[in-house]
Design a protein around this motif. Sequence first.
Motif, PDB file in Angstrom:
ATOM      1  N   GLY A 103       0.852  -1.188   0.000  1.00  0.00           N
ATOM      2  CA  GLY A 103       0.000   0.000   0.000  1.00  0.00           C
ATOM      3  C   GLY A 103       0.890   1.240   0.000  1.00  0.00           C
ATOM      4  N   TYR A 104       0.290   2.412  -0.106  1.00  0.00           N
ATOM      5  CA  TYR A 104       1.092   3.650  -0.119  1.00  0.00           C
ATOM      6  C   TYR A 104       1.773   3.865   1.226  1.00  0.00           C
ATOM      7  N   ASN A 105       1.074   3.475   2.300  1.00  0.00           N
ATOM      8  CA  ASN A 105       1.628   3.647   3.650  1.00  0.00           C
ATOM      9  C   ASN A 105       1.762   2.308   4.360  1.00  0.00           C
ATOM     10  N   LYS A 129      -3.386   2.295   6.727  1.00  0.00           N
ATOM     11  CA  LYS A 129      -2.843   3.610   7.103  1.00  0.00           C
ATOM     12  C   LYS A 129      -2.793   4.510   5.859  1.00  0.00           C
ATOM     13  N   GLU A 130      -3.692   4.258   4.892  1.00  0.00           N
ATOM     14  CA  GLU A 130      -3.652   5.026   3.638  1.00  0.00           C
ATOM     15  C   GLU A 130      -4.138   6.461   3.861  1.00  0.00           C
ATOM     16  N   THR A 131      -3.808   7.315   2.906  1.00  0.00           N
ATOM     17  CA  THR A 131      -4.030   8.753   3.087  1.00  0.00           C
ATOM     18  C   THR A 131      -5.516   9.123   2.986  1.00  0.00           C
ATOM     19  N   PRO A 132      -6.015   9.882   3.979  1.00  0.00           N
ATOM     20  CA  PRO A 132      -7.402  10.354   3.897  1.00  0.00           C
ATOM     21  C   PRO A 132      -7.636  11.128   2.601  1.00  0.00           C
ATOM     22  N   GLY A 133      -8.723  10.799   1.927  1.00  0.00           N
ATOM     23  CA  GLY A 133      -9.074  11.507   0.684  1.00  0.00           C
ATOM     24  C   GLY A 133      -8.422  10.900  -0.550  1.00  0.00           C
ATOM     25  N   LEU A 134      -7.425  10.019  -0.365  1.00  0.00           N
ATOM     26  CA  LEU A 134      -6.764   9.360  -1.509  1.00  0.00           C
ATOM     27  C   LEU A 134      -6.956   7.846  -1.365  1.00  0.00           C
ATOM     28  N   GLY A 135      -5.947   7.173  -0.808  1.00  0.00           N
ATOM     29  CA  GLY A 135      -6.020   5.710  -0.718  1.00  0.00           C
ATOM     30  C   GLY A 135      -7.094   5.185   0.228  1.00  0.00           C
ATOM     31  N   ASP A 136      -7.562   6.005   1.165  1.00  0.00           N
ATOM     32  CA  ASP A 136      -8.524   5.463   2.140  1.00  0.00           C
ATOM     33  C   ASP A 136      -9.900   5.204   1.531  1.00  0.00           C
ATOM     34  N   LYS A 165      -7.657  -0.560 -13.900  1.00  0.00           N
ATOM     35  CA  LYS A 165      -7.788  -0.195 -15.317  1.00  0.00           C
ATOM     36  C   LYS A 165      -6.480   0.357 -15.879  1.00  0.00           C
ATOM     37  N   LYS A 166      -5.773   1.125 -15.040  1.00  0.00           N
ATOM     38  CA  LYS A 166      -4.503   1.710 -15.488  1.00  0.00           C
ATOM     39  C   LYS A 166      -3.499   0.631 -15.895  1.00  0.00           C
ATOM     40  N   ASP A 167      -3.634  -0.581 -15.330  1.00  0.00           N
ATOM     41  CA  ASP A 167      -2.740  -1.699 -15.675  1.00  0.00           C
ATOM     42  C   ASP A 167      -3.410  -2.641 -16.678  1.00  0.00           C
ATOM     43  N   GLN A 173      -9.317   2.507 -10.492  1.00  0.00           N
ATOM     44  CA  GLN A 173      -8.417   3.093  -9.497  1.00  0.00           C
ATOM     45  C   GLN A 173      -9.035   4.425  -9.093  1.00  0.00           C
ATOM     46  N   PHE A 174      -8.358   5.172  -8.241  1.00  0.00           N
ATOM     47  CA  PHE A 174      -8.874   6.492  -7.871  1.00  0.00           C
ATOM     48  C   PHE A 174      -8.031   7.542  -8.576  1.00  0.00           C
ATOM     49  N   THR A 175      -8.615   8.712  -8.789  1.00  0.00           N
ATOM     50  CA  THR A 175      -7.864   9.786  -9.426  1.00  0.00           C
ATOM     51  C   THR A 175      -6.663  10.140  -8.552  1.00  0.00           C
ATOM     52  N   GLY A 176      -5.467  10.022  -9.116  1.00  0.00           N
ATOM     53  CA  GLY A 176      -4.249  10.376  -8.381  1.00  0.00           C
ATOM     54  C   GLY A 176      -3.878   9.401  -7.287  1.00  0.00           C
ATOM     55  N   ALA A 177      -4.505   8.243  -7.264  1.00  0.00           N
ATOM     56  CA  ALA A 177      -4.160   7.250  -6.237  1.00  0.00           C
ATOM     57  C   ALA A 177      -4.383   5.852  -6.793  1.00  0.00           C
ATOM     58  N   THR A 178      -3.343   5.341  -7.422  1.00  0.00           N
ATOM     59  CA  THR A 178      -3.435   4.014  -8.041  1.00  0.00           C
ATOM     60  C   THR A 178      -2.795   2.948  -7.162  1.00  0.00           C
ATOM     61  N   ILE A 179      -1.840   3.379  -6.331  1.00  0.00           N
ATOM     62  CA  ILE A 179      -1.044   2.401  -5.572  1.00  0.00           C
ATOM     63  C   ILE A 179      -1.918   1.562  -4.633  1.00  0.00           C
ATOM     64  N   THR A 180      -2.818   2.220  -3.880  1.00  0.00           N
ATOM     65  CA  THR A 180      -3.630   1.497  -2.895  1.00  0.00           C
ATOM     66  C   THR A 180      -4.586   0.500  -3.563  1.00  0.00           C
ATOM     67  N   PRO A 181      -5.429   0.944  -4.522  1.00  0.00           N
ATOM     68  CA  PRO A 181      -6.327  -0.034  -5.144  1.00  0.00           C
ATOM     69  C   PRO A 181      -5.573  -1.152  -5.858  1.00  0.00           C
ATOM     70  N   ARG A 182      -4.399  -0.829  -6.428  1.00  0.00           N
ATOM     71  CA  ARG A 182      -3.596  -1.867  -7.089  1.00  0.00           C
ATOM     72  C   ARG A 182      -3.193  -2.939  -6.071  1.00  0.00           C
TER      73      ARG A 182
HETATM   74  C1  FMN Z   1       1.023  13.120   0.493  1.00  0.00           C
HETATM   75  C2  FMN Z   1       0.636  12.078  -0.508  1.00  0.00           C
HETATM   76  C3  FMN Z   1      -0.148  11.018  -0.100  1.00  0.00           C
HETATM   77  C4  FMN Z   1      -0.516  10.018  -1.016  1.00  0.00           C
HETATM   78  N1  FMN Z   1      -1.294   8.975  -0.594  1.00  0.00           N
HETATM   79  C5  FMN Z   1      -1.623   8.008  -1.464  1.00  0.00           C
HETATM   80  C6  FMN Z   1      -2.419   6.896  -1.049  1.00  0.00           C
HETATM   81  O1  FMN Z   1      -2.833   6.773   0.109  1.00  0.00           O
HETATM   82  N2  FMN Z   1      -2.710   5.968  -1.982  1.00  0.00           N
HETATM   83  C7  FMN Z   1      -2.286   6.037  -3.277  1.00  0.00           C
HETATM   84  O2  FMN Z   1      -2.587   5.148  -4.067  1.00  0.00           O
HETATM   85  N3  FMN Z   1      -1.558   7.085  -3.694  1.00  0.00           N
HETATM   86  C8  FMN Z   1      -1.217   8.068  -2.828  1.00  0.00           C
HETATM   87  N4  FMN Z   1      -0.495   9.137  -3.271  1.00  0.00           N
HETATM   88  C9  FMN Z   1      -0.190   9.239  -4.685  1.00  0.00           C
HETATM   89  C10 FMN Z   1       1.007   8.396  -5.097  1.00  0.00           C
HETATM   90  O3  FMN Z   1       2.148   9.128  -4.801  1.00  0.00           O
HETATM   91  C11 FMN Z   1       1.006   8.091  -6.578  1.00  0.00           C
HETATM   92  O4  FMN Z   1       1.168   9.279  -7.279  1.00  0.00           O
HETATM   93  C12 FMN Z   1      -0.229   7.434  -7.064  1.00  0.00           C
HETATM   94  O5  FMN Z   1      -0.715   6.409  -6.246  1.00  0.00           O
HETATM   95  C13 FMN Z   1      -0.014   6.867  -8.432  1.00  0.00           C
HETATM   96  O6  FMN Z   1      -1.225   6.990  -9.003  1.00  0.00           O
HETATM   97  P1  FMN Z   1      -1.360   7.698 -10.390  1.00  0.00           P
HETATM   98  O7  FMN Z   1      -0.581   6.802 -11.307  1.00  0.00           O
HETATM   99  O8  FMN Z   1      -2.828   7.705 -10.627  1.00  0.00           O
HETATM  100  O9  FMN Z   1      -0.748   9.048 -10.232  1.00  0.00           O
HETATM  101  C14 FMN Z   1      -0.116  10.110  -2.364  1.00  0.00           C
HETATM  102  C15 FMN Z   1       0.678  11.206  -2.750  1.00  0.00           C
HETATM  103  C16 FMN Z   1       1.045  12.152  -1.850  1.00  0.00           C
HETATM  104  C17 FMN Z   1       1.905  13.307  -2.320  1.00  0.00           C
END
Ligand code: FMN
Length: 205
Positions: A103-105, A129-136, A165-167, A173-182
Amino acid sequence: MNLIASIRKNSIGLGIFAIVTAGLIAVTHQTTKQQIDSNIVAAQLAAFTEILPASYFNNELYSSRIELAADPLLGTEAPSKAYVGRLDDAVSAIIFETVATGGYNGDLLLLVAITKDSVVTGVRIISHKETPGLGDKVDIKKSDWVRSFENVFFGQPAKAQWAVKKDGGEFDQFTGATITPRAVVRAVKNTLTYFETNKDVLLQQ
Ligand SMILES: Cc1cc2nc3c(=O)[nH]c(=O)nc-3n(C[C@H](O)[C@H](O)[C@H](O)COP(=O)(O)O)c2cc1C
């Protein structure tokens, strides 16, 4: 002499204070731990009924838990638990505690319910422990995304499509957050692979 008597008296007083304080801390710790343990059990029981339809079991799931040896497909480095659903005596489904690594965290802890016919009926993230508003958003309290694992199996989608889908896969996945759902998609796929690999033994539990 007076000084020695006074030191002795204060020492005894301090000693009694230390013993009473230590005792109070121990009692509070024990009571709090029991409360936390029973909260975890209550949360797990609630999740069980959300991810495994009642028609799949007529036993008490929590008490029918088994221990599984550590396995890379479960993401585990120590024994983990699984909860066996039965209809009368036959195993009808198993809920796995499994770990999504990467996961991201850090790691996420998942419950994955799989029927004896290798259908995933539901998944819940029980700690992360994923980021609120992103991976959570993998958490049911934040979004419905995790419900995309209801009634999926290898074939629906095709095994090669078990990716975000990105893979090139089928799962959002979520916008700007692919790592957690992956990480979660990979963990559910691995858990289903584990079930299929060990099915014969698991269904004899
Ligand atoms: C402060 C911060 C917190 C982040 N938290 C997460 C997270 O919880 N989960 C996640 O998938 N990406 C998180 N990201 C984004 C990742 O760095 C990464 O850009 C993303 O997962 C890749 O997805 P993308 O290919 O859609 O950009 C965070 C980025 C930042 C700067």
